[in-house]
Write an enzyme that holds these catalytic residues in place. Structure first.
Site, PDB file in Angstrom:
ATOM      1  N   ASP A   8      -3.481  -3.021   9.685  1.00  0.00           N
ATOM      2  CA  ASP A   8      -4.753  -2.544  10.219  1.00  0.00           C
ATOM      3  C   ASP A   8      -4.710  -2.552  11.758  1.00  0.00           C
ATOM      4  O   ASP A   8      -3.608  -2.644  12.339  1.00  0.00           O
ATOM      5  CB  ASP A   8      -5.785  -3.530   9.809  1.00  0.00           C
ATOM      6  CG  ASP A   8      -5.880  -4.713  10.216  1.00  0.00           C
ATOM      7  OD1 ASP A   8      -4.943  -5.087  10.811  1.00  0.00           O
ATOM      8  OD2 ASP A   8      -6.671  -5.601   9.795  1.00  0.00           O
ATOM      9  N   HIS A   9      -5.930  -2.490  12.426  1.00  0.00           N
ATOM     10  CA  HIS A   9      -5.771  -2.331  13.866  1.00  0.00           C
ATOM     11  C   HIS A   9      -5.153  -3.760  14.431  1.00  0.00           C
ATOM     12  O   HIS A   9      -4.774  -3.814  15.631  1.00  0.00           O
ATOM     13  CB  HIS A   9      -7.342  -2.124  14.421  1.00  0.00           C
ATOM     14  CG  HIS A   9      -8.413  -3.259  13.811  1.00  0.00           C
ATOM     15  ND1 HIS A   9      -8.668  -3.070  12.502  1.00  0.00           N
ATOM     16  CD2 HIS A   9      -8.923  -4.192  14.475  1.00  0.00           C
ATOM     17  CE1 HIS A   9      -9.673  -3.893  12.406  1.00  0.00           C
ATOM     18  NE2 HIS A   9      -9.596  -4.615  13.496  1.00  0.00           N
ATOM     19  N   CYS A  66      -1.764  -7.371   9.226  1.00  0.00           N
ATOM     20  CA  CYS A  66      -3.314  -7.541   9.777  1.00  0.00           C
ATOM     21  C   CYS A  66      -3.184  -8.453  10.952  1.00  0.00           C
ATOM     22  O   CYS A  66      -2.456  -8.974  11.153  1.00  0.00           O
ATOM     23  CB  CYS A  66      -4.158  -7.801   8.600  1.00  0.00           C
ATOM     24  SG  CYS A  66      -4.131  -9.564   7.971  1.00  0.00           S
ATOM     25  N   GLY A  67      -4.531  -8.929  11.127  1.00  0.00           N
ATOM     26  CA  GLY A  67      -4.683 -10.051  12.326  1.00  0.00           C
ATOM     27  C   GLY A  67      -4.065 -11.312  12.227  1.00  0.00           C
ATOM     28  O   GLY A  67      -3.163 -11.944  12.823  1.00  0.00           O
ATOM     29  N   THR A  68      -4.235 -11.939  10.933  1.00  0.00           N
ATOM     30  CA  THR A  68      -3.568 -13.076  10.631  1.00  0.00           C
ATOM     31  C   THR A  68      -2.310 -12.832   9.635  1.00  0.00           C
ATOM     32  O   THR A  68      -1.730 -13.850   9.396  1.00  0.00           O
ATOM     33  CB  THR A  68      -4.579 -13.946  10.061  1.00  0.00           C
ATOM     34  OG1 THR A  68      -5.097 -13.336   8.763  1.00  0.00           O
ATOM     35  CG2 THR A  68      -5.536 -14.434  11.229  1.00  0.00           C
ATOM     36  N   GLY A  69      -2.373 -11.835   8.738  1.00  0.00           N
ATOM     37  CA  GLY A  69      -1.719 -11.558   7.589  1.00  0.00           C
ATOM     38  C   GLY A  69      -2.205 -12.040   6.643  1.00  0.00           C
ATOM     39  O   GLY A  69      -1.572 -12.123   5.357  1.00  0.00           O
ATOM     40  N   ILE A  70      -3.172 -12.810   6.463  1.00  0.00           N
ATOM     41  CA  ILE A  70      -3.991 -13.313   5.355  1.00  0.00           C
ATOM     42  C   ILE A  70      -4.584 -12.309   4.410  1.00  0.00           C
ATOM     43  O   ILE A  70      -4.470 -12.137   3.320  1.00  0.00           O
ATOM     44  CB  ILE A  70      -5.033 -14.500   5.838  1.00  0.00           C
ATOM     45  CG1 ILE A  70      -4.302 -15.765   6.515  1.00  0.00           C
ATOM     46  CG2 ILE A  70      -5.573 -15.060   4.526  1.00  0.00           C
ATOM     47  CD1 ILE A  70      -5.157 -16.696   7.231  1.00  0.00           C
ATOM     48  N   GLY A  71      -5.670 -11.936   5.056  1.00  0.00           N
ATOM     49  CA  GLY A  71      -6.424 -10.804   4.427  1.00  0.00           C
ATOM     50  C   GLY A  71      -5.598  -9.584   3.627  1.00  0.00           C
ATOM     51  O   GLY A  71      -5.875  -9.542   2.396  1.00  0.00           O
ATOM     52  N   HIS A  99      13.820 -17.412  -3.144  1.00  0.00           N
ATOM     53  CA  HIS A  99      13.151 -18.214  -4.361  1.00  0.00           C
ATOM     54  C   HIS A  99      12.069 -17.382  -5.040  1.00  0.00           C
ATOM     55  O   HIS A  99      11.793 -17.421  -6.251  1.00  0.00           O
ATOM     56  CB  HIS A  99      12.470 -19.516  -3.781  1.00  0.00           C
ATOM     57  CG  HIS A  99      13.393 -20.589  -3.400  1.00  0.00           C
ATOM     58  ND1 HIS A  99      13.253 -21.867  -3.317  1.00  0.00           N
ATOM     59  CD2 HIS A  99      14.960 -20.345  -3.281  1.00  0.00           C
ATOM     60  CE1 HIS A  99      14.303 -22.444  -3.104  1.00  0.00           C
ATOM     61  NE2 HIS A  99      15.266 -21.814  -3.068  1.00  0.00           N
ATOM     62  N   ARG A 133      17.051 -20.338 -11.981  1.00  0.00           N
ATOM     63  CA  ARG A 133      15.596 -21.144 -12.260  1.00  0.00           C
ATOM     64  C   ARG A 133      14.397 -20.530 -11.632  1.00  0.00           C
ATOM     65  O   ARG A 133      13.365 -20.582 -12.236  1.00  0.00           O
ATOM     66  CB  ARG A 133      15.845 -22.579 -11.887  1.00  0.00           C
ATOM     67  CG  ARG A 133      15.848 -22.850 -10.301  1.00  0.00           C
ATOM     68  CD  ARG A 133      16.242 -24.193  -9.994  1.00  0.00           C
ATOM     69  NE  ARG A 133      15.984 -24.653  -8.655  1.00  0.00           N
ATOM     70  CZ  ARG A 133      16.855 -24.169  -7.486  1.00  0.00           C
ATOM     71  NH1 ARG A 133      18.253 -23.608  -8.067  1.00  0.00           N
ATOM     72  NH2 ARG A 133      16.761 -24.749  -6.244  1.00  0.00           N
ATOM     73  N   HIS A 134      14.872 -19.679 -10.652  1.00  0.00           N
ATOM     74  CA  HIS A 134      13.612 -19.159 -10.002  1.00  0.00           C
ATOM     75  C   HIS A 134      12.972 -17.752 -10.545  1.00  0.00           C
ATOM     76  O   HIS A 134      11.792 -17.588 -10.695  1.00  0.00           O
ATOM     77  CB  HIS A 134      14.220 -18.601  -8.579  1.00  0.00           C
ATOM     78  CG  HIS A 134      14.647 -19.716  -7.626  1.00  0.00           C
ATOM     79  ND1 HIS A 134      13.700 -20.678  -7.247  1.00  0.00           N
ATOM     80  CD2 HIS A 134      15.790 -20.115  -7.232  1.00  0.00           C
ATOM     81  CE1 HIS A 134      14.731 -21.531  -6.538  1.00  0.00           C
ATOM     82  NE2 HIS A 134      15.821 -21.191  -6.435  1.00  0.00           N
TER      83      HIS A 134
HETATM   84  C1  RB5 Z   1      -9.625  -7.695  11.385  1.00  0.00           C
HETATM   85  O1  RB5 Z   1     -10.410  -8.242  12.377  1.00  0.00           O
HETATM   86  C2  RB5 Z   1      -9.097  -9.059  10.778  1.00  0.00           C
HETATM   87  O2  RB5 Z   1     -10.055  -9.619  10.042  1.00  0.00           O
HETATM   88  C3  RB5 Z   1      -7.962  -8.527   9.818  1.00  0.00           C
HETATM   89  O3  RB5 Z   1      -6.929  -7.956  10.820  1.00  0.00           O
HETATM   90  C4  RB5 Z   1      -7.120  -9.864   9.210  1.00  0.00           C
HETATM   91  O4  RB5 Z   1      -6.981 -10.765  10.195  1.00  0.00           O
HETATM   92  C5  RB5 Z   1      -7.793 -10.327   8.066  1.00  0.00           C
HETATM   93  O5  RB5 Z   1      -7.333 -11.244   7.336  1.00  0.00           O
END
Ligand code: RB5
Length: 150
Positions: A8-9, A66-71, A99, A133-134
């Site tokens: 994403d951006h 993405c910004g954090t990689g989380i979403g 693993h 095992r993995h």
């Molecule tokens: C976008 O602003 C941000 O929320 C997205 O890139 C990401 O960090 C979500 O997890």
């Protein structure tokens, strides 16, 4: 080997480093967008493009940013058969393959430097799954997916 790349951006800043690591590993890539950091877009759209490409075997593996990689990792992991690893250090990049046999790497453009993204991508692409095992543990994850998708 062909690698699908999507961001994403917030992740766009790392895309060139990821592509450089893919090319230098001797692999091809398919760029699923987004193509600039200015326009705000929704990370699930890019997670879907790359997750579907991996499941359809249009590409062998993916990298999502993405910004954090989380979403973007949460979204990709909604697809049955996707093992998307959110990575912020070299050891996790290695273990995600060795693993977990991760088929998508997720990075954060506001978390990792360009150099780190390059290194994490290289490690991810060059590390083989250890099996043994993995594999038994991955089979249990597949069993969870089968139960949940009934
Ligand atoms: C976008 O602003 C941000 O929320 C997205 O890139 C990401 O960090 C979500 O997890």
């Amino acid at each position: 080997m062909k690698i699908g790349v999507g961001c994403d951006h917030g992740g766009f800043v790392l895309k060139n480093s990821v592509i450089k690591a893919i090319k230098e590993s001797g692999y091809e890539y398919v760029d699923y967008g987004t193509f600039d950091a200015e326009k705000s877009v929704d990370y699930p759209d890019y997670a879907s493009l790359v997750a579907k490409a991996v499941l359809n075997k249009d590409v062998d593996m993916g990298v999502l940013i993405c910004g954090t990689g989380i979403g973007i990792s949460i979204a990709a992991n909604k697809y049955v058969g996707i093992r998307c690893a959110h990575v912020t250090d070299s050891f996790s990049a290695q273990m995600s393959r060795e693993h977990n046999n991760a088929n998508i790497l997720a990075l954060g453009g506001r978390i990792s430097s360009e150099e780190d993204a390059y290194n994490f991508t290289k490690i991810f692409l060059q590390t083989k799954f250890a099996g043994g095992r993995h594999q038994r543990r991955l089979d249990k994850i597949s069993e969870i997916e089968r139960e949940q998708c009934k």
